[in-house]
Each structure stands twice: as structure tokens, then as C-alpha cells.
Design a protein around this motif. Sequence first.
Motif, PDB file in Angstrom:
ATOM      1  N   UNK A 413       0.839  -1.202   0.000  1.00  0.00           N
ATOM      2  CA  UNK A 413       0.000   0.000   0.000  1.00  0.00           C
ATOM      3  C   UNK A 413       0.878   1.258   0.000  1.00  0.00           C
ATOM      4  N   UNK A 414       1.961   1.226   0.750  1.00  0.00           N
ATOM      5  CA  UNK A 414       2.883   2.362   0.775  1.00  0.00           C
ATOM      6  C   UNK A 414       3.486   2.642  -0.589  1.00  0.00           C
ATOM      7  N   UNK A 415       3.837   1.572  -1.329  1.00  0.00           N
ATOM      8  CA  UNK A 415       4.359   1.740  -2.690  1.00  0.00           C
ATOM      9  C   UNK A 415       3.309   2.394  -3.575  1.00  0.00           C
ATOM     10  N   UNK A 416       2.045   1.965  -3.436  1.00  0.00           N
ATOM     11  CA  UNK A 416       0.963   2.530  -4.247  1.00  0.00           C
ATOM     12  C   UNK A 416       0.788   4.023  -3.977  1.00  0.00           C
ATOM     13  N   UNK A 417       0.838   4.403  -2.726  1.00  0.00           N
ATOM     14  CA  UNK A 417       0.702   5.823  -2.368  1.00  0.00           C
ATOM     15  C   UNK A 417       1.862   6.633  -2.950  1.00  0.00           C
ATOM     16  N   UNK A 418       3.080   6.083  -2.836  1.00  0.00           N
ATOM     17  CA  UNK A 418       4.256   6.799  -3.343  1.00  0.00           C
ATOM     18  C   UNK A 418       4.156   7.035  -4.845  1.00  0.00           C
ATOM     19  N   UNK A 419       3.844   5.989  -5.611  1.00  0.00           N
ATOM     20  CA  UNK A 419       3.835   6.160  -7.067  1.00  0.00           C
ATOM     21  C   UNK A 419       2.689   7.062  -7.519  1.00  0.00           C
ATOM     22  N   UNK A 420       1.579   7.072  -6.771  1.00  0.00           N
ATOM     23  CA  UNK A 420       0.492   7.986  -7.104  1.00  0.00           C
ATOM     24  C   UNK A 420       0.961   9.434  -6.934  1.00  0.00           C
ATOM     25  N   UNK A 421       1.577   9.746  -5.809  1.00  0.00           N
ATOM     26  CA  UNK A 421       2.044  11.100  -5.543  1.00  0.00           C
ATOM     27  C   UNK A 421       3.184  11.488  -6.484  1.00  0.00           C
ATOM     28  N   UNK A 422       4.085  10.536  -6.756  1.00  0.00           N
ATOM     29  CA  UNK A 422       5.198  10.799  -7.675  1.00  0.00           C
ATOM     30  C   UNK A 422       4.653  11.147  -9.060  1.00  0.00           C
ATOM     31  N   UNK A 423       3.702  10.367  -9.538  1.00  0.00           N
ATOM     32  CA  UNK A 423       3.112  10.624 -10.854  1.00  0.00           C
ATOM     33  C   UNK A 423       2.394  11.962 -10.895  1.00  0.00           C
ATOM     34  N   UNK A 424       1.746  12.313  -9.808  1.00  0.00           N
ATOM     35  CA  UNK A 424       0.981  13.551  -9.760  1.00  0.00           C
ATOM     36  C   UNK A 424       1.890  14.781  -9.751  1.00  0.00           C
TER      37      UNK A 424
END
Length: 452
Positions: A413-424
Motif C-alpha cells: 500500500x505504501x508503494x501505491x501511495x508513493x507512485x500515485x504522488x510521484x506521478x501527480x
Amino acid sequence: MNLHWIDWLIVVSLLGFICISAYMTKQYMRSVADFLSANRCAGKYLLGVADGIAGLGAISIVARFEMHYKAGFTAAWWDMMLLPIGVIVAATGWVQYRFRQTRAMTMAQFFEMRYSRSFRVYAGIMGCISGIINFGIFPAVGGRFFQYYCGFPEVIVDFGMKFDLVYALIMAFLLGISLTFTFLGGQIAVMVTDFFQGIFVNAVFAVMGIFLLLFLFDWSVIMEAAAMAPADASLINPLNTSNTDNFNVNYFLIQAFGAVYVFMAWQGNQGYYGSARSPHDARMGRLIGQLRPITQTLPLVLLPMCAWAFLHHADFAAEAVGAHAALDAIDSEQIRSQLTVTVATAHFLPPVIAGLFAAVMLAAFISTHDTYLHSWGSIFIQDVVMPVRQNVLGDSSVLKPESHLKLLKTSIFGVAVFIFLFSLLFSQQQDILMFFALTGTIYLGWVGAAII
């Protein structure tokens, strides 16, 4: 909106089928071994199809569109020249056979067997840093594709910084599906859903390749348009590409070296590396997977070349006005380059074919994201947290399966949050494949030597 209702029906039907498939695997996920490596139950055909589509994400398709739009048929020529290398490496069992014999679940665990626990932790940390940053733009590229291909509008909001709300919601929705699949059944769910998606993608690619050549574009028109490219950046002659942006002969020579030196080093799909029933199945699955480029190369080359003809040939000048207008509205030159083929295909693909391609991209997005989420989240726990914990706590570090699984899911879940914010938040300034090379080298630059 660019898609017809029948196109949406195709997309929703595929999504419903793979969601049901993922849910049905939940009953088989009973242990940490099931979650991490599917309890080593995979045969060669399952591995050959599922691992293949896991490596062909929506971002990989867009990246190849970007490459072939710039390099044309020359990139395909070099790719096909490299194909025998992959077949030979897979047939010999290079790295794959020995790795499966060790029963290691990750490459860093193999390093602990060969070298030391501290080296395992180092490899786990460096692999995670390289892999998660590399993974950071995956949702962005997939989200932009669906926004422009489907014709969703931009809705700019300002919460201290400006961003496109529709684009953010698309990324969140697609990431949520991938995350749900990973949580439901771990590697079992990932592998089964990837298998079904792989069959679908291969079939649609074959249909699309035939349709583009026989019904939509005349071959002579494609070649006339390709001949318009600058002399030293030929889209036809692979020996005349000295001025081709990024994708000249040097790029492919590096790829040929990497096909041997860093074979199996990249850990984005590490769950598959330990899932085979036996070393023989691991080797044969990898060999079967080498057949994938045969069906995938045709549409992945033809769509960019058809897009080039559509945007440059006089025969399509009237039809291409809308596509040119949409591309001119994109401020970033790099993002415009990334979306050129996407926007063009949205304007020339007819209903049904457009829906099939959208479904392919959905399958490719989910198959790669659930695989990568599972891999990078698991590697951080297995190769960083658990070894350090064992050094500190000793024998008392053993976790109950329920606690171990909870820790793995929290990391994912932490990886998912990171890549979402990174992409944004990240502003991409390189071609996708160049970004992959930059971020991947953090780990791949040295790990090949450690494996060999």
C-alpha cells in the motif's frame, strides 16, 4: 468522448471478467508462501503467458509508440535482430535454472546465500530505490493515455498547487483495481489474472495487426509517409539513423549487452522468478515467453507508423485536423511527444477496434501494476525489514503468518501511495525508455556482475 458505447461495453466486460477471476483466487491464498510465490505451483505455459504480459504494461506500449514514432521500422529491425539472443539465453537456462534450484524467493535472498546477509540488505535497499522511482511514472503514463484516448476533459483544481482532477481520479481508480487484486490473492491472483489478460492481449494484437494492414491503411501510403523523414533519421533504413533522437544503433547495442548481463536482474516481476514448479518449468516458461514479441511487434510498430502517416500524409489532412489541434493544446513538448500516437489512434481507429485497444491498454496497465506493487512491496519487507529485524531480535523475530501478511500488504500500500504522488507531482523531461535507463542503472549497473 472518443469511444462508442460498444467500445465501453468491451472494456467493462474485460474488467468484470478479470475482477471475478481475481476474487476466485482468494480461497487459495492461505500462507505467506502463497502470497509471495504462489506456493511454487506454476507450470511453463502459465509462466510463459502471464510473465510475458506482466512485462508489457501500458507504459511499455506507450514507450514503444514513442520509440517507433521516432525511429520507425528501423527500431523494429533492430528488435528482431535481438530476438535470437533472448531465445538462446532462455533456452540455456542462464541464471533462471540455477536461481530456481536455490528455492530463493528474491534475488537479494540468493545474494545472502552466495555472499552475506549485509549484502542482501544492501541489494534490497538499492533495488527498492531504483525500482520504486522507476515505477513512479507508470500511473502517470497510463492515466494520460486513458484521458486523451477516451477524450476525458481536463479539470484543473488548486489546493496549494495546481493539478488535473480528472487525471488524478483516473490514476487512483486504476491503481485501486491493481492494489485490490494484489491484496486478494497475492502472487496467485496476480499470476492468474495476468494469464487471462495475456491471452486476450495476444489475440487482440493479432487481430489489430491484420486489420490495420488489410482494411485501414494502404501499405504504399505508410511507406510514402515514412519516406518523408529526414535523411539521417530514416524510418526505413536501419543503417541510416545517426540523427535519430535517442533510438539509433547505439541504443540497441546496449540492449543486446543488457539482454545477457542483466538477465533476470530486474526485480519488477520477481514473484514469477520463484513461482515455477521446478527449474525445468522456470526455463521452459521463459523460453515460451520469448514467442510473445512475434505477435506483439506487428501492432506495436504498425500503430505508430499509421499515426505517422495519418499526421503527415496529404491523404489524411482533413481527418487529422482534430488530432493536430489536440496535440497543439498540450503545453509540454515531452508529454506531447509521449501522446502523439495515442491522440492519433483515437482519431482513426473505428468502433470495436478502438474498444479492443482500450481493453488491451487496461489489461496491460493492471497486469504490470499489480505485479510491480507485489514485487517492490514484498522485496522491501523480505530483503530489508526482515533481515534487519532478525539481526536485532534473533530467534524472537519470527512473525506469525497473519502478522507477516499484514506487514507485506502495508508495504505494498505504501508503494501505491508513493507512485500515485510521484506521478501527480513529477514533471517528466525524458522519453520513457530513457527514464527507465536512468533509474534502472542505479541497480542494474552493478547487479549483473554480482549475479554472474
